[in-house]
Design an enzyme around this catalytic site. Structure first.
Site, PDB file in Angstrom:
ATOM      1  N   THR A  19       0.815  -1.225   0.000  1.00 13.80           N
ATOM      2  CA  THR A  19       0.000   0.000   0.000  1.00 13.80           C
ATOM      3  C   THR A  19       0.842   1.266   0.000  1.00 13.80           C
ATOM      4  OG1 THR A  19      -0.156  -0.014   2.429  1.00 13.80           O
ATOM      5  CG2 THR A  19      -1.925  -1.123   1.208  1.00 13.80           C
ATOM      6  N   TRP A  20       2.137   1.144  -0.261  1.00 13.33           N
ATOM      7  CA  TRP A  20       2.981   2.329  -0.318  1.00 13.33           C
ATOM      8  C   TRP A  20       2.495   3.232  -1.456  1.00 13.33           C
ATOM      9  CZ3 TRP A  20       8.805   2.381  -2.082  1.00 13.33           C
ATOM     10  CH2 TRP A  20       9.371   3.620  -1.754  1.00 13.33           C
ATOM     11  N   ASP A  48       0.190  -5.363   3.344  1.00 10.57           N
ATOM     12  CA  ASP A  48       1.261  -4.645   4.019  1.00 10.57           C
ATOM     13  C   ASP A  48       0.998  -3.144   4.004  1.00 10.57           C
ATOM     14  OD1 ASP A  48       4.260  -4.525   4.967  1.00 10.57           O
ATOM     15  OD2 ASP A  48       4.066  -3.053   3.343  1.00 10.57           O
ATOM     16  N   TYR A  53       3.082   5.488   5.725  1.00 12.73           N
ATOM     17  CA  TYR A  53       2.454   5.632   4.421  1.00 12.73           C
ATOM     18  C   TYR A  53       1.291   6.624   4.486  1.00 12.73           C
ATOM     19  CZ  TYR A  53       4.992   1.314   3.259  1.00 12.73           C
ATOM     20  OH  TYR A  53       5.961   0.362   3.061  1.00 12.73           O
ATOM     21  N   GLN A 162      11.577  -7.619   5.863  1.00 17.94           N
ATOM     22  CA  GLN A 162      11.055  -7.045   4.622  1.00 17.94           C
ATOM     23  C   GLN A 162      12.167  -6.243   3.959  1.00 17.94           C
ATOM     24  OE1 GLN A 162       7.854  -3.654   3.564  1.00 17.94           O
ATOM     25  NE2 GLN A 162       6.982  -5.396   4.658  1.00 17.94           N
ATOM     26  N   TYR A 190       9.700  -5.976  -1.044  1.00 15.73           N
ATOM     27  CA  TYR A 190       8.930  -4.809  -1.474  1.00 15.73           C
ATOM     28  C   TYR A 190       9.515  -4.266  -2.775  1.00 15.73           C
ATOM     29  CZ  TYR A 190      12.390  -1.474   0.638  1.00 15.73           C
ATOM     30  OH  TYR A 190      13.516  -0.745   0.972  1.00 15.73           O
TER      31      TYR A 190
END
Length: 276
Positions: A19-20, A48, A53, A162, A190
């Site tokens: 969801t960045w 995530d 964010y 991560q 990611y």
């Protein structure tokens, strides 16, 4: 959907949702919620997010997307390094829980290493686990030396790291990924498509055409080829979520992997873990 087994025996899907850079524009909100819900329906039930964010708005977006289906989803969130102290981590976690509209975070990560001693962060994480605020804890953007120090500091409860990993960022293959695999700690990639840059990479076009997939799917499937690896691509639209899900079904032949190794060679020397 293939799964990865976390230390302790719980399984999660190898392909989740990131969801960045989501929740930054009101006019995209409905499409982003729909994309997350579609992904969940397709088996991408790991989502995530992070307090960083969109200044917490991404967590609120996730809370909206999982409303009514919370028990079907494995939520990952991350804390700022300045909040990873004994006093501040609980407050940060409780704020995330409120934005997520849930009573627990399934996996809570230290977003990157800061000035707080790792031993103190471990103590704080274990306290949150004992109180039921979180179910598992881990880290993000920690290299091999950092991980060894974490374990020495009492962090044997860490279940995931991560990291930035994709075809153009193969440095972790030299020592970090083998180190994690040997200890049963999951790696979570990611930016598996390098912030969409690999979508247009001509080096992927031939393999994509041969299999009837897109270059982005080839890049994502390449990350997913590794055992004990989770990928968390972002999808802001329903059709993108469907495209990501289909990538999990792509199986490479040895010739494909050899071609990709030539086009995107592993670094000859150890390279420090990169991060975005």
């Amino acid at each position: 959907m293939k799964t990865v087994t976390l230390p302790g025996g719980e399984t999660v899907p190898v392909l989740g949702q990131g969801t960045w850079k989501m929740a930054e524009r009101r006019d995209r909100r409905a499409a982003e919620v729909a994309a997350l819900r579609t992904g969940i329906d397709l088996g991408m039930t790991l989502i995530d997010t992070a307090e960083m964010y969109a200044d917490g708005a991404a967590e609120t977006l996730v809370g909206e997307a999982v409303a009514g289906i919370r028990d079907q989803v494995f939520i990952v969130s991350k804390a700022y390094p300045q909040n990873a102290s004994r006093d501040r981590l609980r407050r940060a976690c409780e704020a995330s829980l409120k934005r997520l509209a849930t009573d627990r975070i399934d996996l809570y990560l230290l977003h990157w290493r800061g000035s707080v001693p790792l031993a103190e962060t471990v103590e704080a994480m274990e306290g949150l686990k004992a109180s039921g605020h979180i179910r598992h804890w881990g880290v993000s953007n920690l290299d091999t030396d950092d991980m060894a120090e974490l374990v020495t500091a009492g962090g044997t409860g860490c279940v995931a790291d991560q990291i930035l990993y994709n075809l153009t960022r193969r440095g972790p293959e030299s020592d970090l990924l083998p180190w994690l695999t040997e200890r049963g700690i999951a790696a979570m990639a990611y930016s598996p498509v390098e912030q969409s840059q690999l979508v247009r990479d001509e080096r992927l076009a031939g393999i994509a055409a041969r299999h009837g997939f897109t270059p982005a799917q080839v890049a994502l499937a390449w990350v997913l080829r590794r055992d004990h690896m989770i990928a968390i691509p972002k999808a802001g639209k329903v059709e993108h979520a469907r495209e990501n899900r289909a990538a999990a079904d792509l199986v490479f032949g040895n010739d494909d992997l050899a071609t990709l190794d030539v086009a995107f060679p592993q670094p000859r020397r150890r390279r420090a873990l990169e991060m975005l």
